[in-house]
Motif scaffolding. Structure first.
Motif, PDB file in Angstrom:
ATOM      1  N   UNK A  88       0.831  -1.195   0.000  1.00 25.77           N
ATOM      2  CA  UNK A  88       0.000   0.000   0.000  1.00 25.77           C
ATOM      3  C   UNK A  88       0.865   1.243   0.000  1.00 25.77           C
ATOM      4  N   UNK A  89       0.314   2.325  -0.571  1.00 25.96           N
ATOM      5  CA  UNK A  89       1.012   3.614  -0.559  1.00 25.96           C
ATOM      6  C   UNK A  89      -0.043   4.716  -0.478  1.00 25.96           C
ATOM      7  N   UNK A  90       0.368   5.896  -0.037  1.00 30.28           N
ATOM      8  CA  UNK A  90      -0.601   6.956   0.250  1.00 30.28           C
ATOM      9  C   UNK A  90      -0.627   8.109  -0.756  1.00 30.28           C
ATOM     10  N   UNK A  91      -0.154   7.934  -1.967  1.00 31.04           N
ATOM     11  CA  UNK A  91      -0.289   8.957  -3.009  1.00 31.04           C
ATOM     12  C   UNK A  91      -1.462   8.546  -3.892  1.00 31.04           C
ATOM     13  N   UNK A  92      -2.639   9.107  -3.634  1.00 29.27           N
ATOM     14  CA  UNK A  92      -3.830   8.678  -4.354  1.00 29.27           C
ATOM     15  C   UNK A  92      -3.864   9.168  -5.799  1.00 29.27           C
ATOM     16  N   UNK A  93      -2.932  10.024  -6.189  1.00 28.29           N
ATOM     17  CA  UNK A  93      -2.810  10.407  -7.594  1.00 28.29           C
ATOM     18  C   UNK A  93      -2.069   9.339  -8.392  1.00 28.29           C
ATOM     19  N   UNK A  94      -1.389   8.474  -7.708  1.00 28.68           N
ATOM     20  CA  UNK A  94      -0.584   7.423  -8.322  1.00 28.68           C
ATOM     21  C   UNK A  94      -1.359   6.112  -8.285  1.00 28.68           C
ATOM     22  N   UNK A  95      -1.409   5.429  -9.398  1.00 29.94           N
ATOM     23  CA  UNK A  95      -2.036   4.113  -9.463  1.00 29.94           C
ATOM     24  C   UNK A  95      -0.999   3.122  -9.954  1.00 29.94           C
ATOM     25  N   UNK A  96      -0.634   2.239  -9.067  1.00 30.02           N
ATOM     26  CA  UNK A  96       0.442   1.305  -9.352  1.00 30.02           C
ATOM     27  C   UNK A  96       0.202   0.523 -10.642  1.00 30.02           C
ATOM     28  N   UNK A  97      -0.972  -0.068 -10.784  1.00 34.67           N
ATOM     29  CA  UNK A  97      -1.213  -0.932 -11.934  1.00 34.67           C
ATOM     30  C   UNK A  97      -1.236  -0.174 -13.254  1.00 34.67           C
ATOM     31  N   UNK A  98      -1.488   1.123 -13.206  1.00 28.65           N
ATOM     32  CA  UNK A  98      -1.532   1.901 -14.437  1.00 28.65           C
ATOM     33  C   UNK A  98      -0.192   2.544 -14.773  1.00 28.65           C
ATOM     34  N   UNK A  99       0.765   2.359 -13.910  1.00 29.69           N
ATOM     35  CA  UNK A  99       2.068   2.987 -14.132  1.00 29.69           C
ATOM     36  C   UNK A  99       2.681   2.547 -15.460  1.00 29.69           C
ATOM     37  N   UNK A 100       3.294   3.497 -16.131  1.00 27.01           N
ATOM     38  CA  UNK A 100       3.816   3.255 -17.470  1.00 27.01           C
ATOM     39  C   UNK A 100       5.124   2.485 -17.509  1.00 27.01           C
ATOM     40  N   UNK A 101       5.742   2.264 -16.380  1.00 22.67           N
ATOM     41  CA  UNK A 101       7.030   1.579 -16.391  1.00 22.67           C
ATOM     42  C   UNK A 101       6.807   0.082 -16.595  1.00 22.67           C
ATOM     43  N   UNK A 102       6.499  -0.268 -17.822  1.00 21.85           N
ATOM     44  CA  UNK A 102       6.036  -1.619 -18.147  1.00 21.85           C
ATOM     45  C   UNK A 102       7.075  -2.700 -17.896  1.00 21.85           C
ATOM     46  N   UNK A 103       8.334  -2.411 -17.998  1.00 25.19           N
ATOM     47  CA  UNK A 103       9.350  -3.449 -17.858  1.00 25.19           C
ATOM     48  C   UNK A 103       9.308  -4.085 -16.477  1.00 25.19           C
ATOM     49  N   UNK A 104       9.338  -3.277 -15.443  1.00 22.97           N
ATOM     50  CA  UNK A 104       9.287  -3.816 -14.087  1.00 22.97           C
ATOM     51  C   UNK A 104       7.893  -4.342 -13.794  1.00 22.97           C
ATOM     52  N   UNK A 105       6.885  -3.623 -14.236  1.00 23.09           N
ATOM     53  CA  UNK A 105       5.505  -4.065 -14.035  1.00 23.09           C
ATOM     54  C   UNK A 105       5.329  -5.479 -14.588  1.00 23.09           C
ATOM     55  N   UNK A 106       5.848  -5.715 -15.797  1.00 23.72           N
ATOM     56  CA  UNK A 106       5.733  -7.041 -16.385  1.00 23.72           C
ATOM     57  C   UNK A 106       6.492  -8.076 -15.573  1.00 23.72           C
ATOM     58  N   UNK A 107       7.590  -7.669 -14.963  1.00 24.89           N
ATOM     59  CA  UNK A 107       8.333  -8.579 -14.105  1.00 24.89           C
ATOM     60  C   UNK A 107       7.434  -9.062 -12.965  1.00 24.89           C
ATOM     61  N   UNK A 108       6.707  -8.140 -12.363  1.00 23.80           N
ATOM     62  CA  UNK A 108       5.781  -8.516 -11.286  1.00 23.80           C
ATOM     63  C   UNK A 108       4.667  -9.387 -11.842  1.00 23.80           C
ATOM     64  N   UNK A 109       4.064  -8.958 -12.934  1.00 26.28           N
ATOM     65  CA  UNK A 109       2.972  -9.729 -13.541  1.00 26.28           C
ATOM     66  C   UNK A 109       3.445 -11.128 -13.919  1.00 26.28           C
TER      67      UNK A 109
END
Length: 137
Positions: A88-109
């Motif tokens: 969890x994080x407290x920046x409600x303007x930020x949405x983890x799953x929508x983040x554009x940094x696809x390389x690391x995101x794909x690593x998690x996915x």
């Protein structure tokens, strides 16, 4: 910062994550709360422990580089055959799953998919939470 597999093998997943999070907090202006109250998680394979650690590490990398969060919560829940990682994080303007940094995101996915798992996103109060459910074989 990288964690070498020997650290997890030597001191365990819980202590290894605590040590890593302390290092992150010393470098960034962020408070990180960590909980894992199930010591039986130390009986899972080293590969599974490293996957859990890498998911947490990749989440922090994305969040710290792309959000203004000042509070992060990390929780590992374990029952035989299943691990849930809640971040969890407290920046409600930020949405983890929508983040554009696809390389690391794909690593998690990719890691979650490897474990036949799924990812849920929830916004409640002042926190955005991403829950990653992993099924162990």
């Amino acid at each position: 910062m990288q964690l070498h597999p020997a650290v997890i093998a030597d001191i365990g997943l819980i202590e290894g994550v605590k040590d890593y999070l302390a290092s992150v907090q010393s470098l960034y202006k962020v408070r990180i709360h960590f909980a894992c109250n199930e010591p039986m998680i130390e009986h899972i394979s080293l590969q599974d422990k490293l996957s859990v650690f890498r998911i947490i590490q990749d989440y922090l990398d994305i969040t710290l580089q792309h959000s203004a969060a000042v509070t992060i919560k990390a929780e590992i829940l374990y029952k035989p055959g299943k691990i849930t990682i809640r971040l969890s994080q407290n920046d409600l303007q930020f949405r983890f799953l929508q983040q554009q940094k696809a390389t690391v995101q794909n690593s998690i996915s990719n890691r979650v998919s490897y474990y036949n798992g799924n990812i849920e996103q929830l916004v409640k109060g002042e926190m955005e939470t991403v829950a990653m459910h992993l099924r162990l074989s």
